[in-house]
Design an enzyme around this catalytic site. Structure first.
Site, PDB file in Angstrom:
ATOM      1  N   LYS B  96       1.436  -1.068  -0.006  1.00 16.00           N
ATOM      2  CA  LYS B  96       0.117  -0.691  -0.690  1.00 16.00           C
ATOM      3  C   LYS B  96       0.958   1.435  -0.032  1.00 16.00           C
ATOM      4  CE  LYS B  96      -2.999   3.010   2.704  1.00 16.00           C
ATOM      5  NZ  LYS B  96      -4.122   3.332   4.088  1.00 16.00           N
ATOM      6  N   GLY B 157      -8.794   9.043   8.545  1.00 19.88           N
ATOM      7  CA  GLY B 157      -9.230   9.524  10.029  1.00 19.88           C
ATOM      8  C   GLY B 157      -9.757  10.784  10.725  1.00 19.88           C
ATOM      9  N   GLY B 185     -10.677   7.928   5.577  1.00 16.25           N
ATOM     10  CA  GLY B 185     -12.101   9.007   5.846  1.00 16.25           C
ATOM     11  C   GLY B 185     -13.120   8.477   5.914  1.00 16.25           C
ATOM     12  N   ASN B 206     -10.542   1.856   8.719  1.00 15.25           N
ATOM     13  CA  ASN B 206      -9.517   1.688  10.407  1.00 15.25           C
ATOM     14  C   ASN B 206     -10.261   1.894  11.364  1.00 15.25           C
ATOM     15  OD1 ASN B 206      -6.119   0.589  10.758  1.00 15.25           O
ATOM     16  ND2 ASN B 206      -7.911   1.425  12.286  1.00 15.25           N
TER      17      ASN B 206
END
Lengths: 84, 267
Positions: B96, B157, B185, B206
């Site tokens: 990633k 986040g 997001g 996450n």
């Protein structure tokens, strides 16, 4: 005067020439002519899941022994951690 | 089932492993999410500390595909080095690719990102670039050899959801052969549903799970949300209308008269 000759002279004189390197952002003194593998063993690394970069260049495990460190080298050792 | 970088996976939810209250809660969340792909990272650490080995030992038992990231990298050179280190540790060609351009927004540096992607593709990596929803940037990444793109919904986040759904919709329409995964997001399961309804192939998140009150329960919610959105997309949703259309036919209902005909529908 190459590094191996310097070490021999120093050994005869009873002294070891040390060089300063950065090891995970900390100063570390190691004998002149040390390989990356020498220092990893000296640091008693038990964990097998890590990777190394010297001066921001990835160093494959296969060439640790052949990678001779120089004064001022910056060594980064990383391990798995949580990530998003 | 779908093909992700050469691997057949069942779930379209990819899950990050950061910021959980504990390793036990992380493991529960991974199980509840039914994910097949988890992201991990690398950090400088005292490698005499066996606790970090314990994390990796636990992660390996989850039986998920591991997607390492290049978090913290700001230049193509740093990202390439991080990718090579990740490949050696995790024994995967998946990466990633994160090359951050701004500390506040954590948005990618598009120039370094394309540069890094080009080189990593040549080095045999399967590159999952974290990018913005900019069409031209995405096109350059595809030209660089990327088969997968991971545009953000909103800053990492932030939990804001899809702040520019029109741009994401454009990406889906214009890059129909590219695997598109919304990354960053996402805050609520409804955001994941929206992304999947647009036709995106997957969602990576996450904080939405790790920072919730009950991460394992939230992970299950997201699993259902991603599934619902995908089913809806595949089922073909009705078109939006600017006028009302009764769902119950009104002809010959009680009190219906000819004068009640709706001019737009004729009912």
């Amino acid at each position: 005067m190459d590094q191996k000759w310097k070490r021999q002279v120093s050994a005869i004189m009873g002294e070891e020439i040390m060089i300063n390197i950065k090891w995970n952002d900390k100063n570390l003194e190691v004998p002149t002519g040390s390989s990356l593998l020498d220092v990893l063993m000296q640091q008693e690394i038990k964990n097998q899941f890590y990777a190394v970069a010297v001066n921001q260049n990835f160093i494959s495990r296969a060439v640790y022994a052949a990678t001779i460190l120089k004064a001022g080298d910056v060594i980064d050792i990383v391990m798995p951690m949580q990530g998003g | 089932m779908w093909n992700l970088a050469g691997k057949i996976v069942k779930s379209r939810l990819l899950l990050g492993t950061a910021q959980y209250p504990s390793l036990e809660i992380l493991i529960d969340a991974v199980h509840s999410s039914r994910t097949n792909v988890i992201t991990v990272s690398l950090r400088r650490e005292s490698i005499q500390n066996s606790a970090n080995n314990f994390f990796w030992e636990c992660i390996k038992k989850l039986n998920c595909h591991v997607l390492p990231n290049t978090a913290g990298c700001r230049t193509a050179r740093e990202a390439i080095t991080a990718a090579e280190m990740a490949r050696e540790i995790f024994e995967t060609s998946w990466i990633k690719l994160e090359v951050i351009g701004d500390e506040y927004t954590l948005q990618p540096d598009p120039f370094e990102l394309v540069n890094a992607a080009k080189q990593l593709v040549k080095m045999g990596f399967d590159v999952f670039p974290y990018c913005t929803e900019d069409l031209v940037l995405c096109q350059r990444l595809v030209e660089a050899g990327c088969d997968i793109l991971m545009p953000w919904a909103a800053p990492i986040g932030s939990g804001k959801g899809l702040i520019n759904p029109y741009a994401l919709e454009t990406l889906r329409k214009r890059l129909s052969d590219v695997t598109l995964i919304v990354d960053a997001g996402i805050g609520k399961p409804s955001h994941a549903v929206q992304a999947m309804e647009l036709g995106f192939d997957g969602v990576l998140l996450n904080s939405a799970v790790s920072l919730s009150i009950h991460p394992a329960q939230m992970a299950a919610a997201f699993a259902d949300a991603v599934n619902a959105g995908r089913l809806a997309y595949e089922a073909g949703m009705m078109e939006e209308r600017n006028f009302a259309q009764p769902s119950t036919p009104l002809i010959d209902t009680l009190f219906w008269r000819t004068s009640c005909v709706n001019p737009s529908s004729g009912q």
